[in-house]
Design a protein around this motif. Structure first.
Motif, PDB file in Angstrom:
ATOM      1  N   ARG A  16      46.925  39.516  30.891  1.00 27.91           N
ATOM      2  CA  ARG A  16      45.584  39.815  31.403  1.00 27.91           C
ATOM      3  C   ARG A  16      44.875  38.526  31.802  1.00 27.91           C
ATOM      4  NH1 ARG A  16      42.611  43.844  27.338  1.00 27.91           N
ATOM      5  NH2 ARG A  16      41.033  43.840  28.983  1.00 27.91           N
ATOM      6  N   TRP A  17      45.056  37.487  30.994  1.00 28.29           N
ATOM      7  CA  TRP A  17      44.430  36.193  31.299  1.00 28.29           C
ATOM      8  C   TRP A  17      44.936  35.648  32.632  1.00 28.29           C
ATOM      9  CZ3 TRP A  17      40.513  33.134  30.479  1.00 28.29           C
ATOM     10  CH2 TRP A  17      40.610  31.784  30.839  1.00 28.29           C
ATOM     11  N   TRP A  18      46.258  35.644  32.803  1.00 31.12           N
ATOM     12  CA  TRP A  18      46.824  35.101  34.039  1.00 31.12           C
ATOM     13  C   TRP A  18      46.477  35.967  35.241  1.00 31.12           C
ATOM     14  CZ3 TRP A  18      47.232  30.338  33.842  1.00 31.12           C
ATOM     15  CH2 TRP A  18      47.695  29.684  32.702  1.00 31.12           C
ATOM     16  N   ALA A  19      46.346  37.262  35.044  1.00 33.64           N
ATOM     17  CA  ALA A  19      45.910  38.137  36.139  1.00 33.64           C
ATOM     18  C   ALA A  19      44.470  37.807  36.528  1.00 33.64           C
ATOM     19  CB  ALA A  19      46.032  39.604  35.737  1.00 33.64           C
ATOM     20  N   LYS A  21      43.011  34.867  36.109  1.00 37.54           N
ATOM     21  CA  LYS A  21      43.039  33.559  36.770  1.00 37.54           C
ATOM     22  C   LYS A  21      43.523  33.685  38.222  1.00 37.54           C
ATOM     23  CE  LYS A  21      42.071  30.086  35.119  1.00 37.54           C
ATOM     24  NZ  LYS A  21      40.748  29.427  35.144  1.00 37.54           N
ATOM     25  N   ALA A  22      44.499  34.547  38.461  1.00 40.18           N
ATOM     26  CA  ALA A  22      44.988  34.753  39.833  1.00 40.18           C
ATOM     27  C   ALA A  22      43.896  35.357  40.709  1.00 40.18           C
ATOM     28  CB  ALA A  22      46.228  35.654  39.818  1.00 40.18           C
ATOM     29  N   ARG A  23      43.135  36.281  40.133  1.00 37.44           N
ATOM     30  CA  ARG A  23      42.043  36.897  40.892  1.00 37.44           C
ATOM     31  C   ARG A  23      40.972  35.872  41.250  1.00 37.44           C
ATOM     32  NH1 ARG A  23      40.006  41.781  37.405  1.00 37.44           N
ATOM     33  NH2 ARG A  23      38.545  41.989  39.159  1.00 37.44           N
ATOM     34  N   THR A  24      40.589  35.052  40.287  1.00 40.15           N
ATOM     35  CA  THR A  24      39.513  34.089  40.550  1.00 40.15           C
ATOM     36  C   THR A  24      39.982  32.979  41.495  1.00 40.15           C
ATOM     37  OG1 THR A  24      39.969  32.812  38.526  1.00 40.15           O
ATOM     38  CG2 THR A  24      38.313  34.572  38.388  1.00 40.15           C
ATOM     39  N   LEU A  38      30.966  29.291  34.569  1.00 40.15           N
ATOM     40  CA  LEU A  38      30.674  30.376  33.625  1.00 40.15           C
ATOM     41  C   LEU A  38      31.806  30.542  32.617  1.00 40.15           C
ATOM     42  CD1 LEU A  38      29.210  32.871  36.216  1.00 40.15           C
ATOM     43  CD2 LEU A  38      27.951  31.844  34.314  1.00 40.15           C
ATOM     44  N   GLU A  39      33.029  30.432  33.090  1.00 40.02           N
ATOM     45  CA  GLU A  39      34.203  30.566  32.214  1.00 40.02           C
ATOM     46  C   GLU A  39      34.173  29.518  31.101  1.00 40.02           C
ATOM     47  OE1 GLU A  39      38.726  29.349  32.848  1.00 40.02           O
ATOM     48  OE2 GLU A  39      38.088  30.982  34.193  1.00 40.02           O
ATOM     49  N   PHE A  57      36.255  38.597  30.770  1.00 33.90           N
ATOM     50  CA  PHE A  57      36.692  37.811  31.926  1.00 33.90           C
ATOM     51  C   PHE A  57      37.059  38.709  33.108  1.00 33.90           C
ATOM     52  CE2 PHE A  57      37.384  34.494  28.639  1.00 33.90           C
ATOM     53  CZ  PHE A  57      36.490  33.565  29.158  1.00 33.90           C
ATOM     54  N   GLU A  58      37.673  39.857  32.834  1.00 31.22           N
ATOM     55  CA  GLU A  58      37.983  40.789  33.918  1.00 31.22           C
ATOM     56  C   GLU A  58      36.704  41.290  34.594  1.00 31.22           C
ATOM     57  OE1 GLU A  58      42.157  42.472  32.016  1.00 31.22           O
ATOM     58  OE2 GLU A  58      40.284  43.532  31.596  1.00 31.22           O
ATOM     59  N   ASP A  59      35.682  41.570  33.796  1.00 24.75           N
ATOM     60  CA  ASP A  59      34.415  42.018  34.364  1.00 24.75           C
ATOM     61  C   ASP A  59      33.746  40.902  35.166  1.00 24.75           C
ATOM     62  OD1 ASP A  59      34.840  44.485  33.226  1.00 24.75           O
ATOM     63  OD2 ASP A  59      33.396  44.198  31.590  1.00 24.75           O
TER      64      ASP A  59
END
Length: 122
Positions: A16-19, A21-24, A38-39, A57-59
């Motif tokens: 979930r973390w790496w997903a 990070k890929a999104r951001t 913010l992170e 983080f996903e939100d």
């Protein structure tokens, strides 16, 4: 406690973390810079359980992806005081965290003191 256990506790499931990070990483540079700031803050003051942190983080990624798609200016997202923004954002996730416990302890202490004041004035 192993380092992997600590990492999982802080950021949650690594996938979930790496997903996240890929999104951001796909965000335009100005949005990515804001998310990075913010992170960093959220790493210190955010949710204390892995699942809560991952959801938080996903939100955050959802919020900034939508803002980028709509071309919403950064200040319209975070307002004039980014600390106020992130503290309000955190209130949705920080249940059980040390900051929340200390805030509740402070509020309770003031309420007890106030009750003592009212008892003396009667």
């Amino acid at each position: 406690m192993k380092i992997a256990d600590i990492t999982t506790k802080v950021i949650g499931d690594k996938r979930r973390w790496w997903a996240y990070k890929a999104r951001t990483k796909k965000l335009p540079e100005n949005y990515r810079t804001a998310v990075d700031a913010l992170e960093r803050y959220l790493m210190f003051f955010g949710a204390t359980d892995g699942d809560g942190a991952a959801s938080m983080f996903e939100d955050l990624a959802d919020l900034f992806e939508r803002a980028a798609a709509d071309r919403t200016p950064i200040r319209e997202i975070v307002g004039e005081d980014p600390v106020d923004f992130v503290d309000a954002f955190l209130q949705n996730y920080n249940k059980g965290g040390w900051v929340t416990r200390e805030r509740e302890r402070l509020t309770s202490g003031i309420q007890r003191a106030e009750a003592m004041d009212e008892g003396e004035q009667s």
